[in-house]
Write a protein that holds these residues in place. Structure first.
Motif, PDB file in Angstrom:
ATOM      1  N   GLU A 271       0.815  -1.222   0.000  1.00 56.10           N
ATOM      2  CA  GLU A 271       0.000   0.000   0.000  1.00 56.10           C
ATOM      3  C   GLU A 271       0.847   1.270   0.000  1.00 56.10           C
ATOM      4  N   MET A 272       0.269   2.336  -0.536  1.00 54.73           N
ATOM      5  CA  MET A 272       0.801   3.677  -0.341  1.00 54.73           C
ATOM      6  C   MET A 272      -0.200   4.413   0.541  1.00 54.73           C
ATOM      7  N   PRO A 273      -0.055   4.334   1.867  1.00 55.22           N
ATOM      8  CA  PRO A 273      -1.083   4.880   2.760  1.00 55.22           C
ATOM      9  C   PRO A 273      -1.378   6.353   2.542  1.00 55.22           C
ATOM     10  N   LEU A 274      -0.362   7.130   2.153  1.00 54.06           N
ATOM     11  CA  LEU A 274      -0.604   8.539   1.843  1.00 54.06           C
ATOM     12  C   LEU A 274      -0.447   8.744   0.337  1.00 54.06           C
ATOM     13  N   PHE A 311       3.931  24.426  11.456  1.00 55.84           N
ATOM     14  CA  PHE A 311       3.536  23.176  10.822  1.00 55.84           C
ATOM     15  C   PHE A 311       4.709  22.594  10.030  1.00 55.84           C
ATOM     16  N   ARG A 312       4.755  21.281   9.947  1.00 56.22           N
ATOM     17  CA  ARG A 312       5.803  20.618   9.175  1.00 56.22           C
ATOM     18  C   ARG A 312       5.168  19.595   8.238  1.00 56.22           C
ATOM     19  N   LYS A 313       5.705  19.495   7.054  1.00 55.52           N
ATOM     20  CA  LYS A 313       5.180  18.583   6.040  1.00 55.52           C
ATOM     21  C   LYS A 313       5.911  17.252   6.106  1.00 55.52           C
ATOM     22  N   SER A 314       5.178  16.169   5.950  1.00 52.21           N
ATOM     23  CA  SER A 314       5.778  14.841   5.988  1.00 52.21           C
ATOM     24  C   SER A 314       6.649  14.595   4.763  1.00 52.21           C
ATOM     25  N   GLN A 315       7.714  13.838   4.984  1.00 56.51           N
ATOM     26  CA  GLN A 315       8.579  13.397   3.895  1.00 56.51           C
ATOM     27  C   GLN A 315       8.460  11.892   3.671  1.00 56.51           C
ATOM     28  N   LYS A 316       7.361  11.286   4.203  1.00 53.91           N
ATOM     29  CA  LYS A 316       7.237   9.829   4.210  1.00 53.91           C
ATOM     30  C   LYS A 316       6.225   9.295   3.203  1.00 53.91           C
ATOM     31  N   GLY A 317       5.724  10.118   2.295  1.00 53.80           N
ATOM     32  CA  GLY A 317       4.701   9.606   1.387  1.00 53.80           C
ATOM     33  C   GLY A 317       4.590  10.436   0.136  1.00 53.80           C
ATOM     34  N   ASN A 320       5.288   6.267  -5.232  1.00 54.82           N
ATOM     35  CA  ASN A 320       5.400   4.811  -5.148  1.00 54.82           C
ATOM     36  C   ASN A 320       6.660   4.323  -4.445  1.00 54.82           C
ATOM     37  N   ASN A 321       7.546   5.224  -4.061  1.00 56.98           N
ATOM     38  CA  ASN A 321       8.690   4.793  -3.260  1.00 56.98           C
ATOM     39  C   ASN A 321       8.277   4.438  -1.837  1.00 56.98           C
ATOM     40  N   TYR A 322       7.086   4.901  -1.433  1.00 62.51           N
ATOM     41  CA  TYR A 322       6.636   4.701  -0.059  1.00 62.51           C
ATOM     42  C   TYR A 322       5.459   3.740  -0.018  1.00 62.51           C
ATOM     43  N   LEU A 323       5.685   2.573  -0.574  1.00 60.69           N
ATOM     44  CA  LEU A 323       4.711   1.485  -0.490  1.00 60.69           C
ATOM     45  C   LEU A 323       5.085   0.629   0.705  1.00 60.69           C
ATOM     46  N   CYS A 324       4.218   0.587   1.694  1.00 60.63           N
ATOM     47  CA  CYS A 324       4.556  -0.155   2.909  1.00 60.63           C
ATOM     48  C   CYS A 324       3.285  -0.588   3.624  1.00 60.63           C
ATOM     49  N   THR A 325       3.115  -1.884   3.754  1.00 63.11           N
ATOM     50  CA  THR A 325       1.992  -2.432   4.518  1.00 63.11           C
ATOM     51  C   THR A 325       2.459  -2.975   5.860  1.00 63.11           C
ATOM     52  N   PHE A 326       3.567  -3.711   5.867  1.00 65.92           N
ATOM     53  CA  PHE A 326       4.145  -4.229   7.113  1.00 65.92           C
ATOM     54  C   PHE A 326       5.641  -3.932   7.123  1.00 65.92           C
ATOM     55  N   ARG A 327       6.147  -3.523   8.306  1.00 65.07           N
ATOM     56  CA  ARG A 327       7.591  -3.329   8.459  1.00 65.07           C
ATOM     57  C   ARG A 327       8.004  -3.673   9.883  1.00 65.07           C
ATOM     58  N   THR A 328       9.298  -3.848  10.088  1.00 67.27           N
ATOM     59  CA  THR A 328       9.766  -4.360  11.375  1.00 67.27           C
ATOM     60  C   THR A 328       9.547  -3.373  12.522  1.00 67.27           C
ATOM     61  N   GLY A 329       9.628  -2.061  12.243  1.00 69.75           N
ATOM     62  CA  GLY A 329       9.402  -1.089  13.317  1.00 69.75           C
ATOM     63  C   GLY A 329       8.073  -1.297  14.011  1.00 69.75           C
ATOM     64  N   GLU A 330       7.029  -1.587  13.224  1.00 66.89           N
ATOM     65  CA  GLU A 330       5.713  -1.852  13.813  1.00 66.89           C
ATOM     66  C   GLU A 330       5.750  -3.107  14.677  1.00 66.89           C
ATOM     67  N   LEU A 331       6.491  -4.124  14.256  1.00 68.05           N
ATOM     68  CA  LEU A 331       6.519  -5.383  14.998  1.00 68.05           C
ATOM     69  C   LEU A 331       7.094  -5.200  16.401  1.00 68.05           C
ATOM     70  N   TYR A 332       8.148  -4.393  16.526  1.00 70.07           N
ATOM     71  CA  TYR A 332       8.706  -4.137  17.863  1.00 70.07           C
ATOM     72  C   TYR A 332       7.671  -3.464  18.761  1.00 70.07           C
ATOM     73  N   ARG A 390       4.809   8.364  17.365  1.00 69.34           N
ATOM     74  CA  ARG A 390       6.018   8.983  16.822  1.00 69.34           C
ATOM     75  C   ARG A 390       6.620   8.152  15.695  1.00 69.34           C
ATOM     76  N   GLU A 391       6.706   6.851  15.921  1.00 68.33           N
ATOM     77  CA  GLU A 391       7.382   5.973  14.956  1.00 68.33           C
ATOM     78  C   GLU A 391       6.595   5.806  13.665  1.00 68.33           C
ATOM     79  N   LEU A 392       5.293   5.615  13.774  1.00 74.42           N
ATOM     80  CA  LEU A 392       4.472   5.292  12.607  1.00 74.42           C
ATOM     81  C   LEU A 392       3.761   6.515  12.042  1.00 74.42           C
ATOM     82  N   ALA A 393       4.224   7.691  12.408  1.00 81.79           N
ATOM     83  CA  ALA A 393       3.600   8.931  11.950  1.00 81.79           C
ATOM     84  C   ALA A 393       3.484   8.970  10.435  1.00 81.79           C
ATOM     85  N   PHE A 394       2.319   9.377   9.957  1.00 77.98           N
ATOM     86  CA  PHE A 394       2.039   9.589   8.541  1.00 77.98           C
ATOM     87  C   PHE A 394       2.230   8.311   7.719  1.00 77.98           C
TER      88      PHE A 394
END
Length: 445
Positions: A271-274, A311-317, A320-332, A390-394
């Motif tokens: 997915e590209m959540p944003l 205000f600050r703009k996200s750099q995380k989306g 198509n470079n930011y396709l992410c459904t599951f990643r290790t940061g979430e698992l911790y 904080r970790e999963l922002a945007f």
């Protein structure tokens, strides 16, 4: 007749489907699928559809994470979403998805139903394909029920009506809403089938949108977390981390953003959540940015510099470079929360600190170790949830996390007017789109 009609629709879908290398799909011609290659092309089309679904991110406009920037197009498209004005929204307000989910569900079910007829492939590869179809069907239902159903953990929510399950390919059947419990039960059954069939441990970069064995455990961890089944969430998170546990180290200036599809953390780049539109429209508010403390390396990694209003703009989306459904940061974080809720406080601290070590300067991390080790259970859970924000922002998690946990009272002041979402407000659940109800009045029941 229904089967013929179903196959005709698949043929039309295949008109748009050929090479699935990183969802780069080109037209080839209409074919009724029979071979493994043709069914693989078919599911690639569904993966492509799923990759464009950004409802998780758009829903976060309703949370405390984002604010819509003051541009006319963005205000017209998103302001009523941001201030929970669902009943009298501006006609130009963008809609959450519905139809595309059911398109993917239809194709996934078609593959499952025809698994015994797939030719010209070895059984391991056929099983892998069918396992992906089960997991894709489960994940589409998971997204739908978390948008349009009551949170599983809300008291008395399980018997409330949510969304219709789509487990057959009958195109003439009018869908009726299933309960939250029925939907989650179906998701678990499909996930269990996927676990039996998926054997690929990792895909090469061009195919990293496909589900693998770690995806199964990662999804199980998230699903169990959303249900408040802490031991199952912990077991699944640890199983996934046993297969893949690497984190980006933000003390290294060359570290990638963790939700980049090429990141060492990425497990499933689907997915590209944003979407580009949501990403352009949304800003991180000063109140959300206040969650970050000195020594946290993420603000400057995740966000552009502050504008004149803080205000600050996200750099995380946004692409198509930011396709992410599951990643290790979430698992911790899943493991930490589940362990803390299970009174396994030393284990919870270990999982949390493993993540923090890669996100804070050495000096700040040392302070975090002291603070985290002194926390009570309640304080530790609060810290884990804040760290999750904080970790999963945007990345499309915040709205779902607020729904499944405290469903707090939120206040927003927009153009001098105050808007309030009360604690446990009914608007924590979206209403089914009007056009879907017009097409199927049974959705009212």
């Amino acid at each position: 007749m229904k089967r013929i009609l179903s196959l005709m629709i698949i043929g039309c879908t295949l008109l748009l489907t050929a090479c699935d290398n990183y969802l780069d799909i080109q037209p080839t011609g209409s074919v009724i699928p029979s071979s493994l290659a043709e069914y693989r092309a078919l599911i690639a089309r569904s993966y492509k559809t799923a990759s464009g679904m950004s409802d998780r991110g758009m829903a976060c406009l309703r949370s405390d994470e984002m604010q819509v920037r003051n541009e006319e197009f963005d205000q017209n498209a998103y302001k009523d979403i941001e201030c929970w004005n669902d009943l009298e929204a501006n006609p130009s307000t963008l809609s959450f998805g519905w139809e595309k989910y059911y398109q993917v569900l239809f194709i996934s079910t078609q593959i499952i139903d025809n698994k015994g007829d797939i030719k010209d492939g070895n059984q391991i590869d056929i099983d892998q394909l069918v396992g992906e179809a089960y997991l894709l069907r489960a994940y589409m239902h998971f997204l739908l029920v978390n948008l349009y159903g009551q949170p599983y953990t809300k008291p008395d929510a399980l018997e409330t009506k949510s969304i219709p399950l789509k487990l057959d390919t009958d195109l003439e059947k009018l869908l009726k809403r299933n309960t939250v419990f029925e939907v989650y039960t179906s998701i678990q059954l499909d996930l269990d089938e996927a676990r039996k069939l998926i054997t690929t441990s990792e895909w090469e970069a061009g195919y990293s949108y496909r589900f693998n064995t770690t995806s199964v455990d990662a999804f199980q961890s998230r699903l169990s977390l959303y249900k408040g089944e802490w031991q199952d969430a912990l077991t699944a998170a640890k199983a996934a981390l046993a297969k893949k546990s690497t984190l980006e180290n933000f003390n290294d200036a060359s570290a990638n953003l963790p939700n980049l599809f090429q990141s060492v953390e990425n497990i499933t780049a689907l997915e590209m959540p944003l979407s580009n539109s949501v990403n352009n429209a949304s800003l991180a508010t000063p109140s959300f940015l206040a969650l970050y403390t000195d020594g946290d390396l993420r603000p400057d990694k995740y966000f552009a510099k502050s504008d004149a209003n803080g205000f600050r703009k996200s750099q995380k989306g946004g692409n198509n470079n930011y396709l992410c459904t599951f990643r290790t940061g979430e698992l911790y974080l899943n493991a930490a929360e589940a362990a803390a809720q299970s009174d396994l406080l030393p284990e919870a601290r270990t999982h949390l600190l493993n993540l923090m070590e890669k996100r804070y300067t050495p000096e700040a991390y040392t302070e975090k170790v002291t603070a985290v080790n002194a926390m009570s259970k309640e304080a530790l859970i609060s810290e884990i949830l804040n760290e999750r924000a904080r970790e999963l922002a945007f990345e499309g998690h915040r709205w779902f996390d607020l729904r499944r946990t405290t469903r707090p009272r939120l206040t927003k002041v927009l153009d001098g007017k105050t808007f309030v979402l009360e604690e446990n407000d009914a608007r924590y659940t979206l209403t089914i789109p009007k056009e879907a109800i017009e097409a199927n009045p049974g959705l009212l029941n």
